[in-house]
Design a protein around this motif. Structure first.
Motif, mmCIF file in Angstrom:
data_model
loop_
_atom_site.group_PDB
_atom_site.id
_atom_site.type_symbol
_atom_site.label_atom_id
_atom_site.label_comp_id
_atom_site.label_asym_id
_atom_site.label_seq_id
_atom_site.Cartn_x
_atom_site.Cartn_y
_atom_site.Cartn_z
ATOM 1 N N ALA A 107 -11.936 5.020 -14.568
ATOM 2 C CA ALA A 107 -12.803 5.963 -13.855
ATOM 3 C C ALA A 107 -11.986 6.815 -12.885
ATOM 4 O O ALA A 107 -12.206 8.031 -12.776
ATOM 5 N N ALA A 108 -11.042 6.195 -12.197
ATOM 6 C CA ALA A 108 -10.189 6.935 -11.263
ATOM 7 C C ALA A 108 -9.344 7.965 -12.012
ATOM 8 O O ALA A 108 -9.220 9.118 -11.586
ATOM 9 N N ARG A 109 -8.777 7.550 -13.141
ATOM 10 C CA ARG A 109 -7.971 8.464 -13.963
ATOM 11 C C ARG A 109 -8.837 9.628 -14.450
ATOM 12 O O ARG A 109 -8.409 10.787 -14.398
ATOM 13 N N ALA A 110 -10.044 9.345 -14.903
ATOM 14 C CA ALA A 110 -10.943 10.397 -15.381
ATOM 15 C C ALA A 110 -11.297 11.374 -14.261
ATOM 16 O O ALA A 110 -11.547 12.550 -14.522
ATOM 17 N N GLY A 111 -11.271 10.891 -13.028
ATOM 18 C CA GLY A 111 -11.534 11.742 -11.878
ATOM 19 C C GLY A 111 -10.303 12.460 -11.354
ATOM 20 O O GLY A 111 -10.352 13.089 -10.298
ATOM 21 N N GLY A 112 -9.182 12.334 -12.061
ATOM 22 C CA GLY A 112 -7.974 13.048 -11.686
ATOM 23 C C GLY A 112 -6.968 12.256 -10.867
ATOM 24 O O GLY A 112 -5.937 12.786 -10.472
ATOM 25 N N ALA A 113 -7.231 10.969 -10.628
ATOM 26 C CA ALA A 113 -6.289 10.160 -9.845
ATOM 27 C C ALA A 113 -5.046 9.839 -10.664
ATOM 28 O O ALA A 113 -5.113 9.687 -11.886
ATOM 29 N N ARG A 114 -3.922 9.722 -9.978
ATOM 30 C CA ARG A 114 -2.642 9.373 -10.604
ATOM 31 C C ARG A 114 -2.164 7.981 -10.209
ATOM 32 O O ARG A 114 -1.229 7.463 -10.794
ATOM 33 N N ARG A 115 -2.781 7.393 -9.189
ATOM 34 C CA ARG A 115 -2.328 6.092 -8.692
ATOM 35 C C ARG A 115 -3.517 5.312 -8.142
ATOM 36 O O ARG A 115 -4.437 5.880 -7.570
ATOM 37 N N MET A 116 -3.465 3.986 -8.336
ATOM 38 C CA MET A 116 -4.459 3.072 -7.768
ATOM 39 C C MET A 116 -3.701 2.102 -6.876
ATOM 40 O O MET A 116 -2.645 1.598 -7.273
ATOM 41 N N THR A 117 -4.219 1.861 -5.683
ATOM 42 C CA THR A 117 -3.597 0.912 -4.758
ATOM 43 C C THR A 117 -4.611 -0.148 -4.359
ATOM 44 O O THR A 117 -5.822 0.004 -4.588
ATOM 45 N N LEU A 118 -4.108 -1.208 -3.743
ATOM 46 C CA LEU A 118 -4.970 -2.263 -3.228
ATOM 47 C C LEU A 118 -4.185 -3.110 -2.242
ATOM 48 O O LEU A 118 -2.962 -3.034 -2.168
ATOM 49 N N ARG A 119 -4.913 -3.913 -1.498
ATOM 50 C CA ARG A 119 -4.314 -4.887 -0.591
ATOM 51 C C ARG A 119 -4.899 -6.246 -0.965
ATOM 52 O O ARG A 119 -6.088 -6.360 -1.264
ATOM 53 N N VAL A 120 -4.053 -7.275 -0.936
ATOM 54 C CA VAL A 120 -4.491 -8.629 -1.262
ATOM 55 C C VAL A 120 -3.788 -9.594 -0.313
ATOM 56 O O VAL A 120 -2.633 -9.379 0.061
ATOM 57 N N LEU A 121 -4.491 -10.634 0.089
ATOM 58 C CA LEU A 121 -3.891 -11.611 0.988
ATOM 59 C C LEU A 121 -2.786 -12.373 0.270
ATOM 60 O O LEU A 121 -2.905 -12.710 -0.912
ATOM 61 N N GLY A 122 -1.717 -12.658 1.002
ATOM 62 C CA GLY A 122 -0.542 -13.317 0.433
ATOM 63 C C GLY A 122 -0.822 -14.672 -0.169
ATOM 64 O O GLY A 122 -0.135 -15.108 -1.093
ATOM 65 N N HIS A 123 -1.841 -15.376 0.332
ATOM 66 C CA HIS A 123 -2.131 -16.710 -0.203
ATOM 67 C C HIS A 123 -3.151 -16.692 -1.341
ATOM 68 O O HIS A 123 -3.561 -17.754 -1.818
ATOM 69 N N ASN A 124 -3.508 -15.500 -1.818
ATOM 70 C CA ASN A 124 -4.473 -15.380 -2.907
ATOM 71 C C ASN A 124 -3.727 -15.172 -4.237
ATOM 72 O O ASN A 124 -3.711 -14.088 -4.809
ATOM 73 N N GLY A 125 -3.108 -16.235 -4.697
ATOM 74 C CA GLY A 125 -2.342 -16.196 -5.944
ATOM 75 C C GLY A 125 -3.145 -15.775 -7.158
ATOM 76 O O GLY A 125 -2.668 -14.953 -7.954
#
Length: 171
Positions: A107-125
């Motif tokens: 969906a992001a790509r279809a909307g013209g995005a080139r990159r997806m980012t996120l944040r995740v806690l270090g202990h969430n393997g």
């Protein structure tokens, strides 16, 4: 993924089910903030309904993902950010999380995005492994960014290019 699960855009009427799913899956492994109160609103100016996709099984929501622009800056409009992901405990391990991530990236790509980012806690393997399967890589770590239940936890930043992907699942 189970054949009877459908990934679709969220509707305003899904708000209660998404909130209940979020509250039922909330833990210090995945969330640095407090648990949402039962009467909290989900959809607002920062989290519009258009930024949510849901996984639906039968007539119920079994998972959701939220994504939004990474910032309000026009110069950053080509980057989307995953703001939240949850799958009902009973549905975990069935590929729903990966299907939601891939659908959000598409969906992001279809909307013209080139990159997806996120944040995740270090202990969430488990979450980090899911994101790696979806083509994300660690791009930075803020050591000991959160103090959760008496322990310091890293904030891991991950990113994935959308411009060179064809939407297929990643190993």
């Amino acid at each position: 993924m189970a054949l009877d699960v459908v990934i679709r855009p969220a509707r305003a009427a899904d708000e209660h089910e998404i909130l209940e799913l979020h509250r039922s899956t909330w833990s210090r492994v995945s969330e640095p903030g407090p648990k949402r109160p039962p009467d909290a609103a989900l959809f607002d100016e920062r989290h519009p309904v258009e930024g949510f996709l849901v996984a639906e099984h039968g007539r119920g929501v079994v998972g959701y993902i939220a994504h939004a622009p990474a910032s309000p800056l026009a110069s950053n409009r080509h980057v989307r950010h995953i703001q939240g992901l949850a799958v009902l405990d009973a549905a975990r391990g069935s590929g729903i999380g990966q299907a939601l991530v891939e659908a959000a990236c598409a969906a992001a790509r279809a909307g013209g995005a080139r990159r997806m980012t996120l944040r995740v806690l270090g202990h969430n393997g488990p979450a980090q492994r899911l994101y790696r399967r979806c083509g994300f890589a660690v791009v930075g770590v803020l050591p000991e960014e959160f103090l959760l239940d008496g322990a310091y936890v890293d904030d891991v930043w991950m990113s994935r290019s959308l411009s060179d992907r064809d939407g297929a699942a990643h190993p």
